[in-house]
Design a protein around this motif. Sequence first.
Motif, PDB file in Angstrom:
ATOM      1  N   VAL A 290      -2.208  -9.178  -8.875  1.00 35.88           N
ATOM      2  CA  VAL A 290      -0.927  -9.605  -8.312  1.00 35.88           C
ATOM      3  C   VAL A 290      -1.205 -10.554  -7.151  1.00 35.88           C
ATOM      4  O   VAL A 290      -1.935 -10.205  -6.215  1.00 35.88           O
ATOM      5  CB  VAL A 290      -0.098  -8.406  -7.813  1.00 35.88           C
ATOM      6  CG1 VAL A 290       1.229  -8.889  -7.216  1.00 35.88           C
ATOM      7  CG2 VAL A 290       0.146  -7.407  -8.933  1.00 35.88           C
ATOM      8  N   VAL A 291      -0.646 -11.748  -7.232  1.00 36.36           N
ATOM      9  CA  VAL A 291      -0.799 -12.740  -6.170  1.00 36.36           C
ATOM     10  C   VAL A 291       0.530 -12.862  -5.430  1.00 36.36           C
ATOM     11  O   VAL A 291       1.541 -13.248  -6.023  1.00 36.36           O
ATOM     12  CB  VAL A 291      -1.213 -14.111  -6.742  1.00 36.36           C
ATOM     13  CG1 VAL A 291      -1.318 -15.140  -5.625  1.00 36.36           C
ATOM     14  CG2 VAL A 291      -2.532 -14.004  -7.497  1.00 36.36           C
ATOM     15  N   ILE A 292       0.542 -12.504  -4.159  1.00 32.52           N
ATOM     16  CA  ILE A 292       1.738 -12.697  -3.339  1.00 32.52           C
ATOM     17  C   ILE A 292       1.767 -14.168  -2.939  1.00 32.52           C
ATOM     18  O   ILE A 292       1.011 -14.610  -2.073  1.00 32.52           O
ATOM     19  CB  ILE A 292       1.734 -11.800  -2.086  1.00 32.52           C
ATOM     20  CG1 ILE A 292       1.545 -10.337  -2.466  1.00 32.52           C
ATOM     21  CG2 ILE A 292       3.034 -12.001  -1.304  1.00 32.52           C
ATOM     22  CD1 ILE A 292       2.640  -9.750  -3.326  1.00 32.52           C
ATOM     23  N   ASN A 293       2.617 -14.920  -3.590  1.00 39.28           N
ATOM     24  CA  ASN A 293       2.743 -16.338  -3.319  1.00 39.28           C
ATOM     25  C   ASN A 293       3.855 -16.528  -2.291  1.00 39.28           C
ATOM     26  O   ASN A 293       3.904 -15.818  -1.299  1.00 39.28           O
ATOM     27  CB  ASN A 293       2.997 -17.103  -4.619  1.00 39.28           C
ATOM     28  CG  ASN A 293       2.668 -18.578  -4.521  1.00 39.28           C
ATOM     29  OD1 ASN A 293       3.236 -19.307  -3.718  1.00 39.28           O
ATOM     30  ND2 ASN A 293       1.746 -19.020  -5.353  1.00 39.28           N
TER      31      ASN A 293
ATOM     32  N   ALA B 144       0.830  -1.206   0.000  1.00 33.37           N
ATOM     33  CA  ALA B 144       0.000   0.000   0.000  1.00 33.37           C
ATOM     34  C   ALA B 144       0.865   1.257   0.000  1.00 33.37           C
ATOM     35  O   ALA B 144       0.613   2.203  -0.762  1.00 33.37           O
ATOM     36  CB  ALA B 144      -0.929  -0.010   1.209  1.00 33.37           C
ATOM     37  N   THR B 145       1.888   1.277   0.823  1.00 30.57           N
ATOM     38  CA  THR B 145       2.782   2.435   0.875  1.00 30.57           C
ATOM     39  C   THR B 145       3.496   2.638  -0.453  1.00 30.57           C
ATOM     40  O   THR B 145       3.654   3.768  -0.931  1.00 30.57           O
ATOM     41  CB  THR B 145       3.806   2.257   2.006  1.00 30.57           C
ATOM     42  OG1 THR B 145       3.115   2.144   3.253  1.00 30.57           O
ATOM     43  CG2 THR B 145       4.761   3.435   2.080  1.00 30.57           C
ATOM     44  N   ALA B 146       3.913   1.549  -1.088  1.00 33.30           N
ATOM     45  CA  ALA B 146       4.630   1.644  -2.358  1.00 33.30           C
ATOM     46  C   ALA B 146       3.746   2.155  -3.478  1.00 33.30           C
ATOM     47  O   ALA B 146       4.217   2.865  -4.388  1.00 33.30           O
ATOM     48  CB  ALA B 146       5.214   0.286  -2.723  1.00 33.30           C
ATOM     49  N   LEU B 147       2.458   1.815  -3.452  1.00 31.31           N
ATOM     50  CA  LEU B 147       1.555   2.221  -4.526  1.00 31.31           C
ATOM     51  C   LEU B 147       0.899   3.577  -4.285  1.00 31.31           C
ATOM     52  O   LEU B 147       0.325   4.162  -5.207  1.00 31.31           O
ATOM     53  CB  LEU B 147       0.464   1.162  -4.717  1.00 31.31           C
ATOM     54  CG  LEU B 147       0.913  -0.205  -5.236  1.00 31.31           C
ATOM     55  CD1 LEU B 147      -0.294  -1.123  -5.399  1.00 31.31           C
ATOM     56  CD2 LEU B 147       1.667  -0.074  -6.553  1.00 31.31           C
TER      57      LEU B 147
ATOM     58  N   ARG C  83       5.421  -3.112  -7.136  1.00 32.02           N
ATOM     59  CA  ARG C  83       5.316  -1.823  -7.821  1.00 32.02           C
ATOM     60  C   ARG C  83       5.943  -1.900  -9.211  1.00 32.02           C
ATOM     61  O   ARG C  83       5.408  -1.344 -10.184  1.00 32.02           O
ATOM     62  CB  ARG C  83       5.989  -0.743  -6.983  1.00 32.02           C
ATOM     63  CG  ARG C  83       5.984   0.644  -7.636  1.00 32.02           C
ATOM     64  CD  ARG C  83       6.642   1.679  -6.724  1.00 32.02           C
ATOM     65  NE  ARG C  83       6.897   2.922  -7.433  1.00 32.02           N
ATOM     66  CZ  ARG C  83       6.008   3.894  -7.592  1.00 32.02           C
ATOM     67  NH1 ARG C  83       4.794   3.749  -7.094  1.00 32.02           N
ATOM     68  NH2 ARG C  83       6.320   4.983  -8.253  1.00 32.02           N
ATOM     69  N   THR C  84       7.074  -2.589  -9.331  1.00 33.16           N
ATOM     70  CA  THR C  84       7.713  -2.745 -10.638  1.00 33.16           C
ATOM     71  C   THR C  84       6.792  -3.438 -11.625  1.00 33.16           C
ATOM     72  O   THR C  84       6.656  -3.029 -12.783  1.00 33.16           O
ATOM     73  CB  THR C  84       9.026  -3.540 -10.498  1.00 33.16           C
ATOM     74  OG1 THR C  84       9.938  -2.799  -9.682  1.00 33.16           O
ATOM     75  CG2 THR C  84       9.657  -3.811 -11.850  1.00 33.16           C
TER      76      THR C  84
ATOM     77  N   SER D 262      10.984  -4.592   0.307  1.00 34.99           N
ATOM     78  CA  SER D 262      11.628  -5.147  -0.881  1.00 34.99           C
ATOM     79  C   SER D 262      10.617  -5.912  -1.739  1.00 34.99           C
ATOM     80  O   SER D 262      10.642  -5.845  -2.975  1.00 34.99           O
ATOM     81  CB  SER D 262      12.773  -6.078  -0.468  1.00 34.99           C
ATOM     82  OG  SER D 262      13.743  -5.371   0.274  1.00 34.99           O
ATOM     83  N   VAL D 263       9.728  -6.639  -1.084  1.00 35.70           N
ATOM     84  CA  VAL D 263       8.672  -7.333  -1.818  1.00 35.70           C
ATOM     85  C   VAL D 263       7.728  -6.325  -2.456  1.00 35.70           C
ATOM     86  O   VAL D 263       7.323  -6.473  -3.617  1.00 35.70           O
ATOM     87  CB  VAL D 263       7.898  -8.281  -0.879  1.00 35.70           C
ATOM     88  CG1 VAL D 263       6.843  -9.052  -1.653  1.00 35.70           C
ATOM     89  CG2 VAL D 263       8.854  -9.239  -0.165  1.00 35.70           C
TER      90      VAL D 263
END
Length: 249
Positions: A147-150, A42-45, A229-230, A223-224
């Motif tokens: 986006v799925v955080i696996n 959330a912070t990154a986006l 975001r990338t 880092s994740v």
Amino acid sequence: MGPWRHFYRGAMAAQPGSEPATAERPLALATGASRGIGAAVATALQPTHRLLLGGRDAGALAARTAKLPGARAWPVDVTDPAALRAAVAEIERLDVLVHSAGVAELGTVEEAAPSAWRRNLEVNLLAVVELTRLLLPALRAARGHVVVINSGGGRNARPGWGPYAASKFAVRGFADALRAEEEPNGLRVTSVYPGRTDTEMQRAVVAGEGGEYDPRRFLRPESVAAAVRTAVLATPDAHLTELILRPTL
């Protein structure tokens, strides 16, 4: 038209020569956003997106949204299908959906209770499937991104991690199927496979393993989030389908 619908549709216009108004930014929904990787995402986006922060802890979500201009709390239990249907009813267009909510109930195949298998599958797979299914019209409308955080556990099963690994292998298959079906509709689907990450969940896992917790051994949530975001900000010609991150130590 209710206040939520106004937020979703972004009716405010930017002034000539100014930066885009908050309501003109694309809309992103992140689950598990009250802490850990979800909060970091959330912070990154936040600089580029309006945000819906999903989670069960309304107090924690309120505290998080207070730090992120353009964010709204989206308190819902993702394992409750009726609550999910009600919560998504007014989302007409969604640019980004990040599945970060998850659990890790571990155990060997011999010893893990049926409840551990059910809980992992319920949160890590079935909630992801149902929320995505309900939001497909809104995602298609925006030619959006899921986006799925696996996890590393979704690529390699370790002894004692059976229930968790099974759920993560399953959600990997779901993401692959979704990509194959929806890429022709303009959707992008990214699976992110972080190694062990410095979160509250990781502390509980290490305690259960009887080990000593050293955060330097793990990835940082930020880092994740940077990887997410990338993927989200990739140029339209690029589809980052899988991202694998590992701690350097």
